[in-house]
Design a protein around this motif. Structure first.
Motif, PDB file in Angstrom:
ATOM      1  N   LYS A 280       0.738  -1.492  -0.028  1.00 23.86           N
ATOM      2  CA  LYS A 280       0.038  -0.268  -0.037  1.00 23.86           C
ATOM      3  C   LYS A 280       1.245   1.070  -0.382  1.00 23.86           C
ATOM      4  CE  LYS A 280      -4.736  -1.587   1.554  1.00 23.86           C
ATOM      5  NZ  LYS A 280      -5.451  -1.249   1.032  1.00 23.86           N
ATOM      6  N   ASP A 281       2.202   1.190   0.289  1.00 25.71           N
ATOM      7  CA  ASP A 281       2.535   2.427   0.747  1.00 25.71           C
ATOM      8  C   ASP A 281       3.745   2.942  -1.009  1.00 25.71           C
ATOM      9  OD1 ASP A 281       2.674   3.185   3.411  1.00 25.71           O
ATOM     10  OD2 ASP A 281       4.096   1.920   4.001  1.00 25.71           O
ATOM     11  N   ASP A 282       3.826   1.462  -1.902  1.00 27.34           N
ATOM     12  CA  ASP A 282       3.925   1.287  -3.053  1.00 27.34           C
ATOM     13  C   ASP A 282       2.841   2.534  -3.947  1.00 27.34           C
ATOM     14  OD1 ASP A 282       6.408   0.378  -2.306  1.00 27.34           O
ATOM     15  OD2 ASP A 282       6.226  -1.715  -3.087  1.00 27.34           O
ATOM     16  N   MET A 283       1.730   1.633  -3.313  1.00 24.07           N
ATOM     17  CA  MET A 283       0.823   2.116  -4.547  1.00 24.07           C
ATOM     18  C   MET A 283       0.645   3.887  -4.595  1.00 24.07           C
ATOM     19  SD  MET A 283      -1.747  -0.739  -3.522  1.00 24.07           S
ATOM     20  CE  MET A 283      -3.048  -0.008  -4.991  1.00 24.07           C
ATOM     21  N   ARG A 284       0.969   4.463  -2.858  1.00 27.62           N
ATOM     22  CA  ARG A 284       0.984   5.586  -2.532  1.00 27.62           C
ATOM     23  C   ARG A 284       1.703   6.506  -2.847  1.00 27.62           C
ATOM     24  NH1 ARG A 284      -1.798   3.960   2.327  1.00 27.62           N
ATOM     25  NH2 ARG A 284       0.050   3.528   3.044  1.00 27.62           N
ATOM     26  N   LYS A 285       2.880   6.355  -3.413  1.00 29.09           N
ATOM     27  CA  LYS A 285       4.447   6.966  -3.911  1.00 29.09           C
ATOM     28  C   LYS A 285       3.637   6.555  -6.063  1.00 29.09           C
ATOM     29  CE  LYS A 285       8.445   4.345  -4.848  1.00 29.09           C
ATOM     30  NZ  LYS A 285       9.220   4.138  -4.537  1.00 29.09           N
ATOM     31  N   TYR A 286       3.080   5.057  -6.423  1.00 26.66           N
ATOM     32  CA  TYR A 286       2.903   5.304  -7.343  1.00 26.66           C
ATOM     33  C   TYR A 286       2.037   6.069  -7.593  1.00 26.66           C
ATOM     34  CZ  TYR A 286       6.378   1.569  -7.142  1.00 26.66           C
ATOM     35  OH  TYR A 286       6.914   0.146  -6.981  1.00 26.66           O
ATOM     36  N   ALA A 287       0.764   6.435  -7.197  1.00 22.53           N
ATOM     37  CA  ALA A 287      -0.253   7.272  -7.334  1.00 22.53           C
ATOM     38  C   ALA A 287      -0.055   8.846  -7.387  1.00 22.53           C
ATOM     39  CB  ALA A 287      -1.584   6.925  -6.355  1.00 22.53           C
ATOM     40  N   SER A 288       1.550   9.393  -5.838  1.00 26.85           N
ATOM     41  CA  SER A 288       1.649  10.630  -6.611  1.00 26.85           C
ATOM     42  C   SER A 288       2.471  10.859  -7.645  1.00 26.85           C
ATOM     43  CB  SER A 288       2.028  10.215  -5.368  1.00 26.85           C
ATOM     44  OG  SER A 288       3.618  11.583  -5.639  1.00 26.85           O
ATOM     45  N   LEU A 289       3.069   9.850  -8.281  1.00 30.87           N
ATOM     46  CA  LEU A 289       4.012   9.742  -9.351  1.00 30.87           C
ATOM     47  C   LEU A 289       3.143   9.722 -10.394  1.00 30.87           C
ATOM     48  CD1 LEU A 289       6.833   7.320  -8.433  1.00 30.87           C
ATOM     49  CD2 LEU A 289       7.550   9.944  -8.148  1.00 30.87           C
ATOM     50  N   GLU A 290       2.558   9.319 -10.269  1.00 24.78           N
ATOM     51  CA  GLU A 290       1.287   9.203 -12.003  1.00 24.78           C
ATOM     52  C   GLU A 290       0.542  10.736 -11.699  1.00 24.78           C
ATOM     53  OE1 GLU A 290      -1.319   5.159 -11.844  1.00 24.78           O
ATOM     54  OE2 GLU A 290       1.975   4.833 -11.502  1.00 24.78           O
ATOM     55  N   SER A 291       0.335  10.703 -10.627  1.00 26.05           N
ATOM     56  CA  SER A 291      -0.839  12.167 -10.648  1.00 26.05           C
ATOM     57  C   SER A 291       0.449  13.616 -10.635  1.00 26.05           C
ATOM     58  CB  SER A 291      -1.116  12.584  -9.233  1.00 26.05           C
ATOM     59  OG  SER A 291      -2.199  11.444  -8.542  1.00 26.05           O
ATOM     60  N   GLN A 292       1.402  13.340 -10.705  1.00 27.30           N
ATOM     61  CA  GLN A 292       2.831  14.511 -11.111  1.00 27.30           C
ATOM     62  C   GLN A 292       2.155  14.173 -12.218  1.00 27.30           C
ATOM     63  OE1 GLN A 292       3.565  17.217  -8.695  1.00 27.30           O
ATOM     64  NE2 GLN A 292       3.622  18.221 -11.168  1.00 27.30           N
ATOM     65  N   GLY A 293       2.615  13.753 -12.984  1.00 29.47           N
ATOM     66  CA  GLY A 293       2.822  12.796 -14.270  1.00 29.47           C
ATOM     67  C   GLY A 293       1.638  13.863 -15.261  1.00 29.47           C
ATOM     68  N   VAL A 294       0.996  13.616 -15.248  1.00 26.64           N
ATOM     69  CA  VAL A 294      -0.542  14.145 -15.903  1.00 26.64           C
ATOM     70  C   VAL A 294      -0.439  15.158 -15.606  1.00 26.64           C
ATOM     71  CG1 VAL A 294      -2.959  14.065 -15.520  1.00 26.64           C
ATOM     72  CG2 VAL A 294      -2.427  12.213 -15.436  1.00 26.64           C
ATOM     73  N   VAL A 295      -0.140  16.143 -14.147  1.00 24.77           N
ATOM     74  CA  VAL A 295      -0.240  17.637 -13.884  1.00 24.77           C
ATOM     75  C   VAL A 295       1.319  18.204 -15.009  1.00 24.77           C
ATOM     76  CG1 VAL A 295       0.595  19.399 -12.500  1.00 24.77           C
ATOM     77  CG2 VAL A 295      -1.167  17.224 -12.024  1.00 24.77           C
ATOM     78  N   ASP A 296       2.472  17.354 -14.954  1.00 29.07           N
ATOM     79  CA  ASP A 296       3.153  17.671 -15.818  1.00 29.07           C
ATOM     80  C   ASP A 296       2.991  17.495 -17.583  1.00 29.07           C
ATOM     81  OD1 ASP A 296       4.677  18.383 -13.448  1.00 29.07           O
ATOM     82  OD2 ASP A 296       5.744  16.872 -14.004  1.00 29.07           O
ATOM     83  N   ALA A 297       1.978  16.733 -17.648  1.00 32.11           N
ATOM     84  CA  ALA A 297       2.210  16.695 -19.254  1.00 32.11           C
ATOM     85  C   ALA A 297       1.124  18.154 -20.033  1.00 32.11           C
ATOM     86  CB  ALA A 297       1.119  15.462 -19.528  1.00 32.11           C
ATOM     87  N   ASP A 298       1.601  18.341 -21.037  1.00 32.19           N
ATOM     88  CA  ASP A 298       1.406  19.244 -21.722  1.00 32.19           C
ATOM     89  C   ASP A 298       0.037  17.998 -22.774  1.00 32.19           C
ATOM     90  OD1 ASP A 298       2.881  21.194 -21.942  1.00 32.19           O
ATOM     91  OD2 ASP A 298       4.016  19.704 -22.765  1.00 32.19           O
ATOM     92  N   VAL A 299      -0.028  16.832 -23.151  1.00 30.32           N
ATOM     93  CA  VAL A 299      -0.915  16.404 -23.514  1.00 30.32           C
ATOM     94  C   VAL A 299      -0.658  14.760 -23.101  1.00 30.32           C
ATOM     95  CG1 VAL A 299      -1.003  14.776 -25.797  1.00 30.32           C
ATOM     96  CG2 VAL A 299      -0.024  16.987 -26.181  1.00 30.32           C
ATOM     97  N   VAL A 300      -2.158  14.234 -22.214  1.00 28.69           N
ATOM     98  CA  VAL A 300      -2.855  13.072 -22.272  1.00 28.69           C
ATOM     99  C   VAL A 300      -3.296  12.175 -22.539  1.00 28.69           C
ATOM    100  CG1 VAL A 300      -3.675  11.599 -19.938  1.00 28.69           C
ATOM    101  CG2 VAL A 300      -2.940  14.097 -20.491  1.00 28.69           C
TER     102      VAL A 300
END
Length: 128
Positions: free
Chosen positions: A43-63
């Motif tokens: 679950k700790d991994d999942m929280r970390k990955y969710a944060s990284l994936e969310s930031q990936g969407v935020v930082d993208a120009d195109v999804v």
């Protein structure tokens, strides 16, 4: 141009192929979630990955969302919509967009639906 590719975990190979093609066109991937896919995740991994994936969407120009998408991919799609990102929804078949299979949100004007193989869809994405 910065991009994020989301999809269901069973599409990891296709996600990597899209990312490779986009990088060959000089685009930058904001986050590669495929490298974290494993059968042994806490679950700790999942929280970390969710944060990284969310930031990936935020930082993208195109999804770019590849169908079929899983629950996480649809959350990423919702984030991209809320952030007014340019969104490409890609499928290899028109059936994913038929009234019996589609989701109402796929029909919103901010979403571009593409049907084709990875090479065809990436060519359209880069052109737009």
């Amino acid at each position: 141009m910065k991009f994020y590719v989301g999809s269901g975990m069973k599409n990891c190979e296709l996600v990597n192929h899209y990312a490779k093609l986009l990088k060959e066109n000089g685009w930058e991937q904001t986050h590669d979630w495929v490298k974290n896919v494993s059968d042994d995740i806490s679950k700790d991994d999942m929280r970390k990955y969710a944060s990284l994936e969310s930031q990936g969407v935020v930082d993208a120009d195109v999804v770019i969302m590849l169908l079929p998408g899983g629950r996480g991919a649809h959350i990423e799609l919702g984030m991209a919509m809320a952030l007014n990102k340019k969104i490409f929804l890609c499928s290899t078949t028109k059936e994913d967009f038929n009234i019996d299979n589609t989701v109402a949100f796929y029909e919103l004007p901010k979403i571009t639906q593409l049907v084709g193989n990875a090479e065809e869809n990436v060519k359209k994405i880069v052109e737009l």
